[in-house]
Design an enzyme around this catalytic site. Structure first.
Site, mmCIF file in Angstrom:
data_model
loop_
_atom_site.group_PDB
_atom_site.id
_atom_site.type_symbol
_atom_site.label_atom_id
_atom_site.label_comp_id
_atom_site.label_asym_id
_atom_site.label_seq_id
_atom_site.Cartn_x
_atom_site.Cartn_y
_atom_site.Cartn_z
ATOM 1 N N LYS A 62 37.030 39.491 5.878
ATOM 2 C CA LYS A 62 37.572 38.262 5.303
ATOM 3 C C LYS A 62 37.871 37.257 6.413
ATOM 4 O O LYS A 62 38.414 37.634 7.459
ATOM 5 C CB LYS A 62 38.846 38.602 4.506
ATOM 6 C CG LYS A 62 39.417 37.447 3.685
ATOM 7 C CD LYS A 62 40.602 37.908 2.828
ATOM 8 C CE LYS A 62 41.199 36.796 1.982
ATOM 9 N NZ LYS A 62 42.321 37.265 1.129
ATOM 10 N N SER B 284 42.085 36.122 -3.793
ATOM 11 C CA SER B 284 41.430 35.226 -2.870
ATOM 12 C C SER B 284 40.318 35.880 -2.039
ATOM 13 O O SER B 284 39.514 35.178 -1.449
ATOM 14 C CB SER B 284 42.461 34.642 -1.891
ATOM 15 O OG SER B 284 43.049 35.668 -1.121
ATOM 16 N N SER C 13 45.204 39.725 -4.168
ATOM 17 C CA SER C 13 43.913 39.231 -3.680
ATOM 18 C C SER C 13 42.894 40.273 -3.263
ATOM 19 O O SER C 13 41.763 39.920 -2.960
ATOM 20 C CB SER C 13 44.132 38.274 -2.513
ATOM 21 O OG SER C 13 44.504 37.025 -3.006
HETATM 22 N N1 GLN Z 1 46.435 34.691 -6.387
HETATM 23 C C1 GLN Z 1 47.630 34.838 -5.616
HETATM 24 C C2 GLN Z 1 47.964 33.541 -4.918
HETATM 25 O O1 GLN Z 1 47.290 32.604 -5.141
HETATM 26 C C3 GLN Z 1 47.499 35.953 -4.658
HETATM 27 C C4 GLN Z 1 46.833 35.555 -3.408
HETATM 28 C C5 GLN Z 1 46.746 36.668 -2.422
HETATM 29 O O2 GLN Z 1 47.015 37.828 -2.723
HETATM 30 N N2 GLN Z 1 46.424 36.311 -1.212
HETATM 31 O O3 GLN Z 1 48.878 33.435 -4.167
#
Ligand code: GLN
Length: 486
Positions: free
Chosen positions: A75, A150, A174
């Site tokens: 990532k 994400s 995410s």
């Molecule tokens: N969807 C969540 C957010 O927007 C989780 C993001 C994540 O785990 N990095 O914060």
């Protein structure tokens, strides 16, 4: 591509070289990327060099580890020395880290081959990977849909066979939610199990790095390789790391009967009926495998979402203060004084969702509001933790769907942040409590989209989560299905 274990056998028996395997991954990336867009950077040259080093060891008769020569996606919020690391943000467009994150260093030391840096929502803020400043990643099962987020690039790359395994980060879901959307296995480990040194911080009390794989075993092997104490991360736990893959067994009928709690609040209203049906079937399957099933109520979980969306933006607003045009990446060229350089850089460099969170977080932390928002959220966080503690008095692990729906259409939720946030409903509580959680495939809806099952364990319960997930996986064939694009 084959599994880690199969590829390892091929390499040590000299049936195939690490270079051949790496080339296979690079070819697939080249072929699929015009449609998929899961990689922001493909590191062809370095990957082939790493693979050659593995082949040289084989030629010299040296022993290699299980990850040597395995193509891995990383990532793009993990710092890689000498390789641009953007966090999918304009503000880090040309940021080349002078140092390596601990996890990527560990993988390199193990002979792993990094094939590229994967796409994400900008600074890991989002649930669909549409918040990337550079490209929208497609879901390999249906290119008109999102891969989740994400870590959508990492999940899609594994699902589409562009690499064997990948790393993501999970602050509120995410890793698990994109794993669910893309039909792969994803695990968020216990807070502190994996060093975050070199992970670009989003919300420091929640962030964890974890693995994606097409099978439980692949994910388990990857976690063993990246976990462990690191003096460079003050939140790092001093614990021995088991060989997670070594303890996988195809059934649950060993020792004490496994008690699984089904979180009642995660069912019913708002849950897609096809997701509900698949998860219910998976629970029956686990019962057949020897588990005891208990309905468990966690009443505070309904406050998880609002709690998270105070804590995460608050911490993000502090963490993102460092991007001011002075130290990293982008600097606005058309400013006439220091203050306007700061503001212009930030206004040009950050996308809409990141700005929204910086503003919410700054507001929640401001004098006079701190007690009403941030402090209050921390208190609710304790209640959520207590719900888990109470549940774990009667059961060993907790089960729920990973996400309320399967993958949605690109563009469907981009204009409505609240409906986007709802995706994280079931994954957030584990982050707030620092607990490990795994998502694994448990079926498909009538559109042919994958459905994910989430299992959350006690602190350092990774080994048990992998065992349960493996026993379930081996009794199904969900993980053997491949998207057409693969
Ligand atoms: N969807 C969540 C957010 O927007 C989780 C993001 C994540 O785990 N990095 O914060």
């Amino acid at each position: 591509m084959a599994s880690i274990r199969e590829l390892h056998e091929q390499i040590i028996s000299k049936e195939r070289s690490a270079v051949e395997i790496t080339q296979e991954a690079l070819n697939r990336i080249q072929e699929l990327e015009p449609k998929l867009h899961s990689f922001l950077t493909v590191t062809t040259e370095q990957a082939l060099k790493q693979a050659q080093a593995v082949d040289a060891k084989i030629a010299a008769g040296e022993e290699i580890g299980i990850l040597a020569g395995i193509p891995i996606g990383i990532k793009d919020n993990l710092c890689t020395k000498g390789i641009v690391t953007t966090c999918a943000s304009r503000i880090l467009e040309n940021f080349v880290p002078p140092y390596e994150s601990t996890v990527t260093q560990k993988l390199a030391d193990a002979g792993g081959v990094m094939v590229g840096k994967t796409n994400l929502d900008e600074f890991a803020m989002g649930s669909s990977t549409e918040n990337s400043a550079y490209q929208v990643t497609a879901n390999p099962w249906d290119l008109s849909r999102v891969p989740g987020g994400s870590s959508g690039g990492s999940a899609a790359a594994v699902a589409a066979d562009e690499c064997v395994v990948s790393l993501g980060s999970d602050t509120g879901g995410s890793i698990r939610q994109p794993a669910s959307f893309c039909g792969v296995v994803g695990m968020k480990p216990t807070y502190g199990l994996v060093s975050r040194y070199g992970l670009v911080a989003y919300a420091s009390s929640l962030d964890q790095i974890g693995p994606f794989g097409r099978s439980v075993e692949d994910a388990a092997i990857l976690l063993s390789a990246i976990a462990g104490y690191d003096p460079q991360d003050s939140t790092s736990l001093k614990v021995a790391i088991p060989n997670y893959a070594a303890s996988l067994k195809p059934d649950l009928k060993v020792g004490k009967k496994l008690r699984i709690g089904v979180i009642t609040e995660t069912f019913g209203e708002g849950l897609d009926p096809e997701v509900e049906a698949a998860v219910t079937k998976a629970i029956e399957q686990l019962q057949e495998l020897g588990a005891e099933i208990h309905p468990i109520s966690c009443p505070s979980f309904r406050y998880g979402l609002p709690t998270y969306y105070i804590i995460a933006p608050s911490e993000a607003s502090a963490n993102l203060a460092r991007y001011d045009g002075v130290k990293y990446g982008l600097r606005s060229p058309d400013a006439d004084n220091l203050l306007s350089m700061y503001t212009r850089t930030r206004s040009q460099g950050f996308g809409a969702e990141v700005k929204r969170r910086i503003m919410i977080g700054t507001y929640a932390l401001s004098a006079g509001y701190y007690d009403a928002y941030y402090l209050k959220a921390q208190k609710v966080r304790t209640l959520i933790k207590q719900d888990f503690e109470k549940a774990f008095e009667t059961v060993d692990v907790l089960i729920s769907p990973t996400a309320p729906t399967t993958a949605f259409q690109a563009g469907e939720k981009t204009t409505d942040p609240l409906s986007m946030y709802l995706n994280d409903l079931m994954t957030i509580p584990a982050n707030l409590a620092g607990l490990p959680g795994i998502s694994l495939p448990c079926g498909f809806d009538s559109k042919g989209l994958p459905i994910g099952l989430q299992i959350v364990g006690k602190v350092l319960g990774e080994e048990q989560l992998f065992q349960i997930a493996y026993a379930y996986e081996q009794s199904t064939n969900w993980h053997l299905q491949k998207p057409k694009i693969a």
